[in-house]
Enzyme design. Structure first.
Site, short mmCIF file in Angstrom:
data_model
loop_
_atom_site.label_atom_id
_atom_site.label_comp_id
_atom_site.label_asym_id
_atom_site.label_seq_id
_atom_site.Cartn_x
_atom_site.Cartn_y
_atom_site.Cartn_z
CE LYS A 119 -2.16 -1.05 3.75
NZ LYS A 119 -1.45 -2.31 3.99
CB ILE A 162 6.71 -10.43 6.13
CG1 ILE A 162 5.21 -10.55 5.88
CG2 ILE A 162 7.01 -10.49 7.62
CD1 ILE A 162 4.60 -11.88 6.31
NE ARG A 189 22.55 17.33 -22.96
CZ ARG A 189 23.15 18.50 -22.83
NH1 ARG A 189 23.71 18.84 -21.69
NH2 ARG A 189 23.20 19.35 -23.86
CG HIS A 190 22.59 14.63 -28.12
ND1 HIS A 190 23.62 15.55 -28.20
CD2 HIS A 190 21.49 15.34 -27.75
CE1 HIS A 190 23.16 16.75 -27.92
NE2 HIS A 190 21.87 16.65 -27.63
CG ASN A 193 25.40 20.24 -27.78
OD1 ASN A 193 25.37 19.02 -27.68
ND2 ASN A 193 24.31 20.98 -27.60
NE ARG A 239 20.62 17.88 -30.30
CZ ARG A 239 19.60 18.52 -30.86
NH1 ARG A 239 19.36 18.41 -32.17
NH2 ARG A 239 18.76 19.23 -30.10
CD GLU A 251 16.22 19.63 -25.62
OE1 GLU A 251 15.24 19.07 -25.06
OE2 GLU A 251 17.25 19.94 -25.01
CG HIS A 311 17.37 16.02 -27.27
ND1 HIS A 311 18.23 16.40 -28.25
CD2 HIS A 311 16.57 15.06 -27.82
CE1 HIS A 311 17.98 15.71 -29.36
NE2 HIS A 311 16.96 14.89 -29.12
N1 LIG Z 1 0.69 -4.52 -5.42
C1 LIG Z 1 1.56 -5.13 -4.61
N2 LIG Z 1 1.32 -6.38 -4.14
C2 LIG Z 1 2.22 -7.00 -3.33
N3 LIG Z 1 3.39 -6.46 -2.95
C3 LIG Z 1 3.68 -5.22 -3.39
C4 LIG Z 1 2.79 -4.51 -4.24
N4 LIG Z 1 3.34 -3.30 -4.52
C5 LIG Z 1 4.53 -3.28 -3.87
N5 LIG Z 1 4.74 -4.42 -3.19
C6 LIG Z 1 5.89 -4.81 -2.36
O1 LIG Z 1 5.49 -4.80 -1.01
C7 LIG Z 1 6.54 -4.31 -0.19
C8 LIG Z 1 5.99 -3.81 1.13
O2 LIG Z 1 5.14 -2.79 0.81
P1 LIG Z 1 4.51 -1.69 1.78
O3 LIG Z 1 4.05 -0.62 0.86
O4 LIG Z 1 5.43 -1.29 2.86
O5 LIG Z 1 3.27 -2.50 2.39
P2 LIG Z 1 2.00 -1.99 3.18
O6 LIG Z 1 1.97 -0.49 3.12
O7 LIG Z 1 0.86 -2.64 2.48
O8 LIG Z 1 2.20 -2.51 4.57
C9 LIG Z 1 7.18 -3.26 -1.07
O9 LIG Z 1 8.52 -3.02 -0.71
C10 LIG Z 1 7.08 -3.87 -2.45
O10 LIG Z 1 8.23 -4.65 -2.76
O1 LIG Z 2 16.11 24.71 -21.35
P1 LIG Z 2 17.55 24.95 -21.60
O2 LIG Z 2 18.37 25.09 -20.34
O3 LIG Z 2 17.74 26.08 -22.55
O4 LIG Z 2 18.07 23.56 -22.23
C1 LIG Z 2 17.50 23.09 -23.44
C2 LIG Z 2 18.50 23.27 -24.55
O5 LIG Z 2 19.52 22.28 -24.45
C3 LIG Z 2 20.07 22.00 -25.74
C4 LIG Z 2 21.55 22.35 -25.74
O6 LIG Z 2 21.76 23.68 -25.39
O7 LIG Z 2 19.73 20.67 -25.96
P2 LIG Z 2 20.52 19.45 -26.72
O8 LIG Z 2 21.05 18.61 -25.59
O9 LIG Z 2 19.54 18.68 -27.53
O10 LIG Z 2 21.56 20.02 -27.57
C5 LIG Z 2 19.26 22.90 -26.70
O11 LIG Z 2 19.08 22.32 -27.97
C6 LIG Z 2 17.97 23.08 -25.95
O12 LIG Z 2 17.17 24.17 -26.39
#
Ligand SMILES: Nc1ncnc2c1ncn2[C@@H]1O[C@H](COP(=O)(O)OP(=O)(O)O)[C@@H](O)[C@H]1O
Ligand SMILES: O=P(O)(O)OC[C@H]1O[C@@](CO)(OP(=O)(O)O)[C@@H](O)[C@@H]1O
Length: 756
Positions: free
Chosen positions: A367, A482, A569-570, A576, A621, A642, A708
């Site tokens: 849960k 458990i 990233r590429h 760049n 890229r 991107e 990107h």
């Molecule tokens: N849908 C699910 N059914 C059974 N086990 C799950 C499910 N989703 C997650 N788990 C596993 O159960 C473990 C314990 O979950 P947890 O959320 O602490 O249990 P609860 O809150 O029900 O006591 C998680 O670490 C995860 O590995």
């Molecule tokens: O939002 P910001 O910080 O501008 O970053 C996005 C920018 O990063 C860049 C590089 O400056 O991406 P990319 O890794 O694809 O080359 C730009 O093409 C892009 O507009």
């Protein structure tokens, strides 16, 4: 490609009926990859392929497919053949790229591919040039059957993102399984075998580490915050320590201090019996056809959640009743969330504007795990969401070391104390919603009708409740859970003897089981055996609206199969280097070296992971960065392109500042919401990445995402549970791989820096 009519009289070759059936059941497409070695340009003659079906020109040499040069003397062509293809005859030919003559067709009979198998002996391609000179080139022909559903799974993702590439000559989906001869001598060889050598510390903000028990990160009682005993949810958890290798440990001392705090008694007791009748029940499984329920993904894989929708199930609809009172009220993260969600929130019935997801289930059924994951997803999508864990309230009010007796159904003091803390948490949640909070996740066993009635009464007229019940019938999984609980839960932090803790928890479980009443009332989602690996089921009852629909869709696709997701990233692009944004430039020399190093890294890191896949954007890229990786299918997603910088595309930041100072200023002020003229904002990017996140959750095999800066910031923020406003500023260095490990305890991160 259908029934490729062949001119070759021998082409009616068919595999055995059994094999055909198997292939059909695989539902896959055929990824044909052709390579020609040692072909050095001969005039302007370029190797081509033509053959019996329209895809390869129907034996019309003017429509032959051109091969592309992969390296100085290696030429490559890949294409996809639908599963129902009969036979494919083809031949190599040499032809100028944009002219039809001269056209030199290879010697010998047609090459024949039948249902994925190449017929006849493998042979080189022989060309008789002018003057009868014969040239011979080695060719590799490979056909791999790969399920397209593994590649671009949801119909939605497919429709929205799986678009043809704009890059000429590069197939949208390709697979090249034959390692390039001599690849081991390339620059990649410089990458040593020891991957650990490249590990660098991850930033110390990875709050959702699998090492941290999710309940510790949930909300704290308001009464304590107001009294100044605790700060807020982030501050009230354990003290985390981050290690160089990216590991995180929990300082138990901090937990203890927190547990020692006692609050003045602000509790009120709520009771009531407002039971809501069940309207309709739908069970989802994969057996129904995909198009019979739009918006819900159908998994055809073995061991995946089953999804069936009964005819009586309520469709996910929008309730667009106009409420003049709230016409102008915008949700907190307006612009981040999908228009349909905004419409629901603004125009729906008043109580529907706030949604409470109330967990139900025995202890150790996942849960808290599910609640934390859902919180992360909804927050990332821009919905104001909080996780209230009643266990945390109980520990703060009554101490962490309650024995199993405290949880007996016939212990009136225990029952009262537990109901009290549940009511307090619900009270806090509703108060928060009335201040504008949108989705509250209420995490407790809520295993009896009486408790659920109390919650429904409290919610009346204030928020809509959906019960989310997690049921697990697999004894092995329960046992594992458990054991995890004893290790992770603050309830056993003070218990040095594992066995004693184990016995106590088993008793606690018995106490719950005796009085457990499965949900039959109200709106609910039941997750039944969803993590057993044997299928599983999701049942829904009386669920409608955009957000509940997305929640069901998300839950259907999540699972616990451990696997890595590698984000990078590429390699450095030519833009760049010149400081230009956007565009579609090729790699710089340094970027090309990274591409080789990455290929080498992937080969080693995913050596035993045959089902892994490589995802790129449709921009050169990223495609070129992936080009040296062999042995895995590569998929291009437009959603991974991107951020679209619109009219600023191709400019430097300096040029934008000089020529469009207002734009530059606006972006500086609010980088998250700023939308480039005729381009996108970060919030737009997040919205278009949602199918990618769902698909990454759904995949059971490793995925390498080559994309990107802006896109990876958004994807990373989802896994690292980073708030929306931080996304545009997350550091996303070039030539670095961020490995996200998904597993049974949550998400963990590791980083590798391959180049400076
Ligand atoms: N849908 C699910 N059914 C059974 N086990 C799950 C499910 N989703 C997650 N788990 C596993 O159960 C473990 C314990 O979950 P947890 O959320 O602490 O249990 P609860 O809150 O029900 O006591 C998680 O670490 C995860 O590995
Ligand atoms: O939002 P910001 O910080 O501008 O970053 C996005 C920018 O990063 C860049 C590089 O400056 O991406 P990319 O890794 O694809 O080359 C730009 O093409 C892009 O507009």
């Amino acid at each position: 490609m259908g029934n490729g009519a062949s001119r070759n009289p021998d082409s009616s070759f068919h595999g055995s009926a059994e094999r055909d059936e198997n292939l059909d059941q695989a539902g896959g497409q055929l990824y044909v990859s052709l390579k020609m070695m040692n072909y050095k340009l001969n005039g302007d003659l370029i190797p081509h392929v033509y053959g019996s079906v329209p895809l390869v020109g129907s034996w019309d040499s003017s429509k032959a497919l051109s091969m592309e040069r992969e390296s100085t003397s290696m030429w490559e062509l890949s294409f996809v053949v639908p599963p129902n293809h009969e036979t494919l005859d083809f031949k190599f030919l040499l032809r100028p790229k944009y002219n039809h003559v001269p056209c030199i067709v290879e010697e010998g009979p047609n090459r024949l591919l039948t249902r994925g198998t190449l017929q006849g002996d493998a042979r080189s391609a022989l060309f008789r040039l002018n003057g009868n000179e014969v040239r011979e080139y080695q060719v590799f022909i490979k056909a791999d059957r790969v399920s397209p559903f593994d590649l671009a799974a949801s119909w939605r993702a497919y429709q929205e993102n799986f678009q043809p590439s704009t890059v000429r000559g590069i197939p949208d989906v390709s697979i090249n399984s034959v390692p390039e001869p001599g690849a081991e001598n390339g620059p990649s060889a410089s990458l040593e075998l020891d991957l650990e050598h490249y590990v660098v510390p991850a930033p110390a903000t990875f709050s959702n580490s699998g090492m941290v028990y999710a309940a510790n990160m949930t909300e704290s009682p308001r009464s304590m915050i107001h009294a100044g005993v605790l700060s807020n949810s982030e501050g009230s958890g354990n003290v985390l320590q981050f290690y160089k290798d990216g590991g995180i440990s929990i300082d138990r001392t901090a937990t203890k201090k927190e547990m020692e705090v006692m609050v003045p008694d602000p509790f009120k007791f709520y009771s009531g019996s407002g039971m809501v009748g069940s309207k309709s029940v739908g069970t989802f499984s994969s057996l129904q056809k995909q198009d019979s329920h739009r918006g819900l993904f159908v998994d055809r894989g073995v061991g995946s959640p089953r999804l069936v929708k009964s005819a009586s199930a309520m469709p996910f609809t929008f309730d667009l009743k106009l409420d003049p009172e709230t016409k102008n009220a915008m949700p907190a993260a307006a612009g981040a969330v999908a228009a349909a969600a905004v419409a629901d929130q603004m125009l729906g019935p008043k109580e529907d504007r706030h949604l409470a997801i109330v967990l139900v289930g025995l202890p150790a059924r996942g849960k808290t795990f599910t609640a934390a994951k859902l919180t992360r997803y909804l927050r990332w999508l821009g919905h104001d969401t909080k996780h209230f864990n009643v266990g945390k309230y109980r520990r703060l009010k009554h101490g962490a070391n309650q024995s199993a007796d405290f949880f007996r159904g016939d212990n009136p003091e225990g029952m009262e104390a537990r109901n009290e803390v549940a009511a307090l948490a619900m009270d806090d949640m509703i108060a928060w919603m009335q201040e504008g909070g949108q989705v509250g996740i209420f995490d407790a066993t809520n295993s009896m009708k009486e408790r659920r009635n109390m919650l429904m009464k409290m919610a009346e007229g204030k928020c809509k409740i959906i019960f989310l019940e997690t049921i697990c019938n697999d004894e092995r999984i329960i046992e594992r859970n458990i054991r995890l609980k004893i290790q992770q839960s603050p309830d056993y932090a003070e218990e040095p003897d594992f066995e004693a803790g184990y016995q106590d928890f088993k008793k606690r479980l018995d106490n719950y089981e005796k009085v457990y009443e499965p949900v039959e009332e109200g709106s609910y989602i039941k997750m039944i055996d969803m993590v057993s690996g044997q299928g599983g089921q999701i049942q829904v009852n009386n669920i409608s609206g955009y957000l509940p629909g997305r929640i069901v869709f998300f839950l259907v696709n999540t699972h616990l199969t451990p696997r890595p997701i590698l984000l990078t990233r590429h390699g450095e692009s030519r833009y760049n280097v010149r400081g230009r944004i956007g565009g579609d430039s090729r790699l710089s020399d340094t970027g090309e070296v990274y591409a080789k190093k990455l290929a080498n890294f992937v080969e080693k890191r995913l050596k035993n992971e045959r089902a892994a896949s490589i995802w790129t954007s449709t921009l050169q890229r990223t495609i070129l960065t992936a080009s040296s990786i062999v042995g895995f299918p590569k998929i291009q997603w437009r959603a991974l392109d991107e951020i679209n910088s619109g009219v600023c595309d191709g400019m430097t930041y300096e040029e934008i500042k000089r020529n469009m100072p207002e734009e530059y200023e606006s972006r500086n002020k609010d980088k998250l919401r700023y939308r480039y003229p005729r381009g996108e904002s970060y919030l737009d990017v997040i919205q278009r990445l949602e199918p990618v996140i769902i698909e990454l959750e759904r995949q059971r095999a490793p995925v390498v995402v080559i994309s990107h800066q802006a896109v990876l910031r958004a994807l990373y923020a989802y896994f690292a549970d980073r708030p929306l406003h931080e996304i545009p500023h997350i550091e996303m260095p070039l030539h670095t791989i961020i490995e996200i490990q998904m597993g049974v305890t949550g998400v963990q991160e590791k980083r590798y820096k391959l180049m400076d």
